[in-house]
Scaffold this motif. Structure first.
Motif, PDB file in Angstrom:
ATOM      1  N   GLU A 142     -33.253  10.568  12.259  1.00  0.00           N
ATOM      2  CA  GLU A 142     -33.475  11.319  11.025  1.00  0.00           C
ATOM      3  C   GLU A 142     -32.174  11.819  10.399  1.00  0.00           C
ATOM      4  O   GLU A 142     -32.130  12.130   9.199  1.00  0.00           O
ATOM      5  N   LEU A 143     -31.091  11.903  11.191  1.00  0.00           N
ATOM      6  CA  LEU A 143     -29.819  12.379  10.661  1.00  0.00           C
ATOM      7  C   LEU A 143     -28.907  11.237  10.224  1.00  0.00           C
ATOM      8  O   LEU A 143     -27.822  11.482   9.693  1.00  0.00           O
ATOM      9  N   GLY A 144     -29.316   9.996  10.459  1.00  0.00           N
ATOM     10  CA  GLY A 144     -28.504   8.855  10.073  1.00  0.00           C
ATOM     11  C   GLY A 144     -27.184   8.860  10.805  1.00  0.00           C
ATOM     12  O   GLY A 144     -27.119   9.020  12.022  1.00  0.00           O
ATOM     13  N   ASN A 146     -24.908  11.101  10.493  1.00  0.00           N
ATOM     14  CA  ASN A 146     -24.431  12.470  10.689  1.00  0.00           C
ATOM     15  C   ASN A 146     -24.619  12.884  12.149  1.00  0.00           C
ATOM     16  O   ASN A 146     -25.729  12.804  12.681  1.00  0.00           O
ATOM     17  N   GLY A 188     -24.976  12.443   2.326  1.00  0.00           N
ATOM     18  CA  GLY A 188     -26.374  12.075   2.116  1.00  0.00           C
ATOM     19  C   GLY A 188     -27.380  13.132   2.513  1.00  0.00           C
ATOM     20  O   GLY A 188     -28.575  12.827   2.610  1.00  0.00           O
ATOM     21  N   LYS A 189     -26.926  14.371   2.736  1.00  0.00           N
ATOM     22  CA  LYS A 189     -27.834  15.452   3.122  1.00  0.00           C
ATOM     23  C   LYS A 189     -27.604  16.676   2.240  1.00  0.00           C
ATOM     24  O   LYS A 189     -26.478  16.962   1.840  1.00  0.00           O
ATOM     25  N   LEU A 232     -35.054  18.774   7.948  1.00  0.00           N
ATOM     26  CA  LEU A 232     -34.636  18.125   9.185  1.00  0.00           C
ATOM     27  C   LEU A 232     -34.151  19.138  10.215  1.00  0.00           C
ATOM     28  O   LEU A 232     -34.308  18.937  11.418  1.00  0.00           O
ATOM     29  N   ASP A 254     -32.940  15.712   3.599  1.00  0.00           N
ATOM     30  CA  ASP A 254     -32.401  14.466   3.080  1.00  0.00           C
ATOM     31  C   ASP A 254     -32.043  14.636   1.613  1.00  0.00           C
ATOM     32  O   ASP A 254     -32.733  15.339   0.869  1.00  0.00           O
ATOM     33  N   GLN A 255     -30.976  13.974   1.190  1.00  0.00           N
ATOM     34  CA  GLN A 255     -30.572  14.031  -0.210  1.00  0.00           C
ATOM     35  C   GLN A 255     -31.614  13.342  -1.094  1.00  0.00           C
ATOM     36  O   GLN A 255     -32.166  12.303  -0.726  1.00  0.00           O
TER      37      GLN A 255
END
Length: 300
Positions: A142-144, A146, A188-189, A232, A254-255
């Protein structure tokens, strides 16, 4: 005969050279692997008593090395693991591993003892400051890209700096004031910084905070189109705001952007109460989010 002997000698030399080369390669690869080795903690367990480990963050994953152990998260405590021996007097060393929500990976070597030297462990105090700064980081879907530790550090930095850069979004009624103090963006967050002020004498027990995108104008007798957005992470658990007190929090999402005919609604609900507060965020507020420079944790 001499030719056969020479051929056999050449084959033996080739095999010896190949074995030595392979051994050197294995040793080299093993040496490199040791550079990234996660040093295990050592602990003792017993059959008649339960050991508890307190982690700095919520437990996400547990893997037991053998059937000699039984373990589980403590009820109503996401960061406490209870563990004990499933059989008496096992002689072989075993192990277990834990991954926590902040991305840390822990490994434990376990031995049986009828009388363990200690039964309870606080992992936060066991870690040195340097260990936390150079911690192994597990990436979560979920954090990609990051890392959880960097996301946690950004949440903490925004919370502790406590600056109000958004000054036009708020809600106030029944002695309760709910503010959006800032919107930040990084890799992206989004990071939403909120504050709740309780100017009454009655404590405000937070039930939950809700994020959703809705239509800005809805004609009568039409169904409201809502798109829920689940945070998240949050900097700290939702709690009670006592009378005449103020507290803040930071939410990681999320962005996203929205069209001009929609708005982002942020709602905070009171447990067993009716002092709900609502914030309305426009797309123009989202696209003007402050950029976070993670090299120095500066907000541009």
């Amino acid at each position: 005969m001499k030719a056969i002997f020479k051929n056999l000698l050449a084959v033996v030399c080739l095999i010896t050279f190949t074995d030595n080369t392979n051994a050197q390669q294995v040793a080299s690869h093993t040496g490199k692997l040791n550079m990234g080795k996660v040093e295990p903690y050592e602990m003792q367990v017993t059959y008649n008593k339960t050991s508890h480990l307190i982690f700095p963050a919520a437990i996400r994953y547990v893997d037991l090395g053998s059937e000699y152990l039984i373990a589980g998260k403590a009820e109503d405590a996401e960061n406490v693991l209870r563990i004990k021996a499933a059989v008496r007097d096992f002689e072989e060393e075993t192990n277990f591993s834990v991954i926590t929500d902040d991305g840390r990976f822990y490994n434990f070597n376990v031995f049986y003892s009828a009388y363990p030297a200690s039964m309870n462990y606080d992992l936060l105090t066991m870690q040195k400051a340097s260990d936390r700064e150079n911690a192994n980081d597990v990436l979560f879907e979920e954090l990609g890209s990051n890392s959880p530790s960097l996301a946690g550090l950004l949440l903490e930095t925004i919370y502790k700096r406590n600056k109000r850069i958004v000054k036009h979004i708020g809600s106030k009624s029944y002695g309760i004031q709910f503010l959006l103090k800032g919107i930040y963006v990084h890799n992206g967050k989004f990071y939403f910084h909120t504050e709740l002020r309780n100017k009454s004498n009655v404590p405000f027990q937070i039930d939950f905070v809700n994020f959703k995108v809705v239509d800005k104008k809805v004609a009568k007798r039409t169904v409201v189109q809502e798109k829920p957005i689940t945070p998240l992470r949050m900097y700290k658990p939702l709690d009670e705001i006592t009378g005449n007190a103020t507290d803040q929090n930071v939410f990681l999402l999320d962005q996203f952007t929205i069209t001009d005919d929609k708005v982002l609604i942020i709602e905070i609900f009171e447990k067993n109460g009716g002092r709900q507060q609502t914030l309305q965020v426009e797309n123009s507020d989202l696209v003007h989010a402050k950029l976070v420079n993670d090299m120095h944790l500066k907000i541009n």
